[in-house]
Write an enzyme that holds these catalytic residues in place. Structure first.
Site, PDB file in Angstrom:
ATOM      1  N   PRO A   4       0.780  -1.242   0.000  1.00 37.22           N
ATOM      2  CA  PRO A   4       0.000   0.000   0.000  1.00 37.22           C
ATOM      3  C   PRO A   4       0.812   1.293   0.000  1.00 37.22           C
ATOM      4  O   PRO A   4       0.230   2.361  -0.142  1.00 37.22           O
ATOM      5  CB  PRO A   4      -0.823  -0.123   1.279  1.00 37.22           C
ATOM      6  CG  PRO A   4      -0.022  -1.012   2.156  1.00 37.22           C
ATOM      7  CD  PRO A   4       0.706  -1.954   1.276  1.00 37.22           C
ATOM      8  N   ASP A  59       2.562   1.961 -11.900  1.00 37.45           N
ATOM      9  CA  ASP A  59       1.487   2.954 -11.984  1.00 37.45           C
ATOM     10  C   ASP A  59       1.405   3.845 -10.757  1.00 37.45           C
ATOM     11  O   ASP A  59       2.244   3.792  -9.872  1.00 37.45           O
ATOM     12  CB  ASP A  59       0.151   2.328 -12.371  1.00 37.45           C
ATOM     13  CG  ASP A  59      -0.157   1.097 -11.581  1.00 37.45           C
ATOM     14  OD1 ASP A  59       0.272   1.055 -10.425  1.00 37.45           O
ATOM     15  OD2 ASP A  59      -0.819   0.190 -12.109  1.00 37.45           O
ATOM     16  N   LYS A  86      -2.350   6.757 -14.009  1.00 35.52           N
ATOM     17  CA  LYS A  86      -3.206   7.893 -14.325  1.00 35.52           C
ATOM     18  C   LYS A  86      -2.542   9.155 -13.830  1.00 35.52           C
ATOM     19  O   LYS A  86      -1.952   9.191 -12.769  1.00 35.52           O
ATOM     20  CB  LYS A  86      -4.548   7.746 -13.594  1.00 35.52           C
ATOM     21  CG  LYS A  86      -5.505   6.840 -14.299  1.00 35.52           C
ATOM     22  CD  LYS A  86      -6.846   6.907 -13.606  1.00 35.52           C
ATOM     23  CE  LYS A  86      -7.205   5.556 -13.021  1.00 35.52           C
ATOM     24  NZ  LYS A  86      -8.437   5.557 -12.268  1.00 35.52           N
ATOM     25  N   GLY A 115       0.300  -1.250  -7.152  1.00 36.85           N
ATOM     26  CA  GLY A 115      -0.001  -0.994  -5.744  1.00 36.85           C
ATOM     27  C   GLY A 115      -0.738  -2.169  -5.118  1.00 36.85           C
ATOM     28  O   GLY A 115      -1.495  -2.865  -5.794  1.00 36.85           O
ATOM     29  N   GLY A 116      -0.495  -2.385  -3.831  1.00 34.00           N
ATOM     30  CA  GLY A 116      -1.206  -3.435  -3.105  1.00 34.00           C
ATOM     31  C   GLY A 116      -0.884  -4.810  -3.648  1.00 34.00           C
ATOM     32  O   GLY A 116       0.273  -5.143  -3.888  1.00 34.00           O
ATOM     33  N   ASP A 117      -1.911  -5.613  -3.852  1.00 32.67           N
ATOM     34  CA  ASP A 117      -1.753  -6.942  -4.440  1.00 32.67           C
ATOM     35  C   ASP A 117      -2.216  -6.865  -5.903  1.00 32.67           C
ATOM     36  O   ASP A 117      -3.258  -6.261  -6.193  1.00 32.67           O
ATOM     37  CB  ASP A 117      -2.608  -7.953  -3.674  1.00 32.67           C
ATOM     38  CG  ASP A 117      -2.494  -9.330  -4.297  1.00 32.67           C
ATOM     39  OD1 ASP A 117      -1.576 -10.067  -3.900  1.00 32.67           O
ATOM     40  OD2 ASP A 117      -3.296  -9.652  -5.213  1.00 32.67           O
ATOM     41  N   THR A 175      -2.209  -6.283   0.407  1.00 28.78           N
ATOM     42  CA  THR A 175      -3.284  -5.467  -0.160  1.00 28.78           C
ATOM     43  C   THR A 175      -3.694  -4.334   0.784  1.00 28.78           C
ATOM     44  O   THR A 175      -3.722  -4.507   2.013  1.00 28.78           O
ATOM     45  CB  THR A 175      -4.512  -6.329  -0.528  1.00 28.78           C
ATOM     46  OG1 THR A 175      -5.527  -5.456  -1.024  1.00 28.78           O
ATOM     47  CG2 THR A 175      -5.063  -7.091   0.669  1.00 28.78           C
ATOM     48  N   MET A 219     -11.667   1.936  -3.950  1.00 25.40           N
ATOM     49  CA  MET A 219     -12.083   2.820  -5.051  1.00 25.40           C
ATOM     50  C   MET A 219     -13.467   3.416  -4.780  1.00 25.40           C
ATOM     51  O   MET A 219     -14.251   3.611  -5.701  1.00 25.40           O
ATOM     52  CB  MET A 219     -12.107   2.055  -6.390  1.00 25.40           C
ATOM     53  CG  MET A 219     -10.739   1.566  -6.812  1.00 25.40           C
ATOM     54  SD  MET A 219     -10.779   0.692  -8.373  1.00 25.40           S
ATOM     55  CE  MET A 219     -11.488  -0.865  -7.875  1.00 25.40           C
ATOM     56  N   GLY A 255      -3.420   5.537   3.302  1.00 26.18           N
ATOM     57  CA  GLY A 255      -2.981   4.659   4.369  1.00 26.18           C
ATOM     58  C   GLY A 255      -1.528   4.237   4.229  1.00 26.18           C
ATOM     59  O   GLY A 255      -1.051   4.041   3.119  1.00 26.18           O
TER      60      GLY A 255
HETATM   61  N1  SAH Z   1      -4.405  -3.727  -5.925  1.00 25.99           N
HETATM   62  C1  SAH Z   1      -4.658  -2.727  -4.933  1.00 25.99           C
HETATM   63  C2  SAH Z   1      -5.993  -2.052  -5.132  1.00 25.99           C
HETATM   64  C3  SAH Z   1      -6.110  -1.322  -6.440  1.00 25.99           C
HETATM   65  S1  SAH Z   1      -7.607  -0.452  -6.587  1.00 25.99           S
HETATM   66  C4  SAH Z   1      -4.533  -3.341  -3.552  1.00 25.99           C
HETATM   67  O1  SAH Z   1      -4.519  -4.556  -3.406  1.00 25.99           O
HETATM   68  O2  SAH Z   1      -4.432  -2.574  -2.596  1.00 25.99           O
HETATM   69  C5  SAH Z   1      -7.163   1.128  -5.980  1.00 25.99           C
HETATM   70  C6  SAH Z   1      -7.793   1.374  -4.637  1.00 25.99           C
HETATM   71  O3  SAH Z   1      -7.029   0.784  -3.608  1.00 25.99           O
HETATM   72  C7  SAH Z   1      -7.867   2.829  -4.240  1.00 25.99           C
HETATM   73  O4  SAH Z   1      -8.956   3.490  -4.833  1.00 25.99           O
HETATM   74  C8  SAH Z   1      -8.037   2.710  -2.758  1.00 25.99           C
HETATM   75  O5  SAH Z   1      -9.359   2.343  -2.427  1.00 25.99           O
HETATM   76  C9  SAH Z   1      -7.152   1.546  -2.432  1.00 25.99           C
HETATM   77  N2  SAH Z   1      -5.814   1.955  -1.982  1.00 25.99           N
HETATM   78  C10 SAH Z   1      -4.656   1.551  -2.492  1.00 25.99           C
HETATM   79  N3  SAH Z   1      -3.627   2.079  -1.793  1.00 25.99           N
HETATM   80  C11 SAH Z   1      -4.177   2.809  -0.802  1.00 25.99           C
HETATM   81  C12 SAH Z   1      -3.649   3.581   0.260  1.00 25.99           C
HETATM   82  N4  SAH Z   1      -2.339   3.706   0.459  1.00 25.99           N
HETATM   83  N5  SAH Z   1      -4.509   4.201   1.098  1.00 25.99           N
HETATM   84  C13 SAH Z   1      -5.821   4.087   0.928  1.00 25.99           C
HETATM   85  N6  SAH Z   1      -6.368   3.371  -0.070  1.00 25.99           N
HETATM   86  C14 SAH Z   1      -5.560   2.728  -0.915  1.00 25.99           C
END
Ligand code: SAH
Length: 507
Positions: free
Chosen positions: A13, A36, A58, A89-91, A119, A170, A199
């Site tokens: 994250p 991205d 984006k 980002g995330g997973d 994630t 999202m 976060g």
């Molecule tokens: N693959 C990502 C999610 C992608 S969709 C994952 O597993 O985390 C993008 C959404 O992820 C954002 O709109 C938000 O809801 C959330 N997100 C990702 N990083 C975040 C962060 N640092 N703080 C808050 N929301 C986050």
């Protein structure tokens, strides 16, 4: 030509320490990284300088690259024989379109691997003190997209019947709609609900409310995307379990400007205190190969002079490392110099020396070259020999002082330090510099020069908003020349700089 391969990697994250070990290894081995917008600056600063970076996120509302374009980039880069990392980002499989990106590769017979990431759906609540499940409160959690929020796509009644933790990603733009639909589907309007923006980053902000009041409260607080919305009883744990604000450097950004080898220890210490750390290497150090022979000549002399008083003088950790690098290359070890004494400039240099199995015989009370010369002069015999091993930018103060007092003193240049003019991280770091919570750490005047040079070769910019945290007075003088706001560590070492940062952030 052998075909390359694609690694679909989750970056977590934002907090760089939430990268997995596997992700870090693969990033270090990559030829090209396709990333991205959600990949954090802290992580981008860790990427190797040589790696090619392709941004496909984006920017201000518009797509830098469409999905089919991204798929094509991955395919072409892999077919060209490269090790390609697709960093997300995330997973990568949680609302990451990771599956779509792999389809084309699979069809075309390109090899790939998937490296899961932490994630945001779980980690962002965790950084706000919200456990997504809790015995007695919630026995399951559900991750839902808020993007496609609409009566046809999401069955709100089914969600409400679960009596579980609902996590919307999202959903910042559709928050009111989501909350309305939940209440309409029968959810108690007083159900706790939280929204967490950015976060795990220094900018993290969160709001705790009820499913009824969250839209208004979030709007009042100005929360925006990226944000995670948590609906369910567990949200209220935020009140008692939030922990991030107790870290001394939470919310702060520290920019490190020294050479890469030296940044690692400081990076860890700052991370341990909750800071975000951005690396911007402004200096590079290299042991000078040509000095091997002159170095060995000096070692020969030391051996010949065994029994007489001899001092090796080292004024930095880099001096120590370079000295032992050359000693090892000369096929000797420290036993050849058993009777030689070692004088170092400070406790950190002494600690480095100790790592090579040698205890410093002299460390001055104040960690400067002048103080070391003074301390030495108090104890050396007039007939003693001194050898000063140094870099091209080290001070000549010690040799001068010793020679002036008639001590036979030889100097040898072991390595060169030069400023680096370009770094991929420079634009990323530059965007953060003038924020009130950002500190730039300088451990030498050369770092100040390198930093200014890299950000603005013409030296026309206004640096007066930059908060410089300097290791000592000399470094501070340089920073003041550029009108930076300057704070100076009490003792000339990096631990003292950290103490100073903690003090500054308490204010
Ligand atoms: N693959 C990502 C999610 C992608 S969709 C994952 O597993 O985390 C993008 C959404 O992820 C954002 O709109 C938000 O809801 C959330 N997100 C990702 N990083 C975040 C962060 N640092 N703080 C808050 N929301 C986050």
């Amino acid at each position: 030509m052998t075909q390359g391969k694609v690694w679909l990697v989750g970056a977590g994250p934002g907090d760089a320490e939430l990268l997995t070990l596997k992700a870090l290894r693969i990033l270090q081995e990559a030829d090209v990284i396709v990333y991205d917008a959600l990949v954090s600056k802290e992580i981008l600063c860790l990427l190797p300088e040589e790696v090619r970076r392709i941004y496909v996120g984006k920017r201000s509302g518009r797509h830098a690259a469409g999905q089919s374009e991204i798929n094509q980039i991955l395919l072409q880069e892999a077919k060209a024989g490269h090790k390609v990392v697709r960093l997300k980002g995330g997973d990568p499989f949680v609302f990451g379109r990771g599956g779509e990106e792999l389809m084309l590769l699979a069809e075309q017979g390109v090899a790939f691997e998937v490296v899961p990431g932490i994630t945001s759906a779980v980690a962002v609540p965790a950084y706000a003190g919200i456990p997504v499940t809790h015995r007695g409160s919630s026995s399951s959690f559900h991750v839902i997209t808020g993007h496609a929020a609409g009566p046809d796509t999401i069955d709100y009644e089914a969600l409400v019947h679960l009596h579980a933790t609902l996590i919307f990603l999202m959903g910042a733009g559709t928050l009111s709609y989501i909350c309305e639909q939940l209440i309409k589907a029968g959810m108690d309007a007083h159900t706790p609900a939280a929204m967490i923006e950015n976060g795990t980053l220094p900018e993290q902000r969160e709001v705790l409310a009820t499913v009824e009041s969250l839209p208004k409260k979030a709007q009042q607080a100005g929360l925006q995307s990226p944000a995670v919305i948590v609906v369910g009883d567990v949200a209220s744990f935020m009140e008692s379990l939030s922990w991030k604000q107790f870290l001394p450097l939470q919310g702060k950004t520290c920019v490190l400007t020294r050479s890469k080898e030296k940044q690692a220890a400081l990076w860890r210490k700052l991370k341990a205190r909750g800071a975000r750390v951005l690396l911007l290497e402004t200096m590079e150090t290299a042991v000078d190969e040509k000095q091997q022979k002159p170095f060995e000549d000096i070692v020969e002399k030391m051996i010949e002079r065994t029994g007489q008083e001899q001092w090796v003088i080292l004024t930095s950790q880099t001096d120590v490392d370079a000295f032992f690098t050359l000693l090892q290359r000369s096929q000797r070890d420290i036993r050849t110099l058993a009777s030689v004494r070692f004088a170092v400039v400070g406790s950190k240099t002494a600690a480095s020396l100790h790592q090579y199995g040698v205890r410093a015989d002299l460390v001055p009370p104040v960690f400067t070259a002048e103080a070391l010369a003074e301390a030495l002069l108090k104890i050396v015999e007039p007939a003693a020999f001194a050898y000063v091993f140094k870099g091209n930018r080290s001070s000549a103060a010690i040799s001068q002082a010793l020679t002036a007092h008639g001590i036979c003193c030889e100097e040898l240049l072991l390595y060169t330090t030069r400023s680096v003019s370009e770094r991929a991280a420079a634009p990323l770091v530059s965007a953060e510099l003038r924020r009130p919570d950002t500190y730039v750490l300088f451990t030498s005047g050369s770092c100040v020069e390198g930093f200014v040079q890299m950000l603005d070769p013409h030296r026309q910019s206004d640096f007066s908003q930059i908060q410089a945290v300097c290791i000592g007075e000399k470094t501070a003088q340089r920073a003041r020349q550029y009108h930076m706001r300057v704070a100076v560590a009490k003792q000339a070492d990096t631990d003292s700089m950290i103490d100073l940062l903690e003090e500054l952030s308490r204010k």
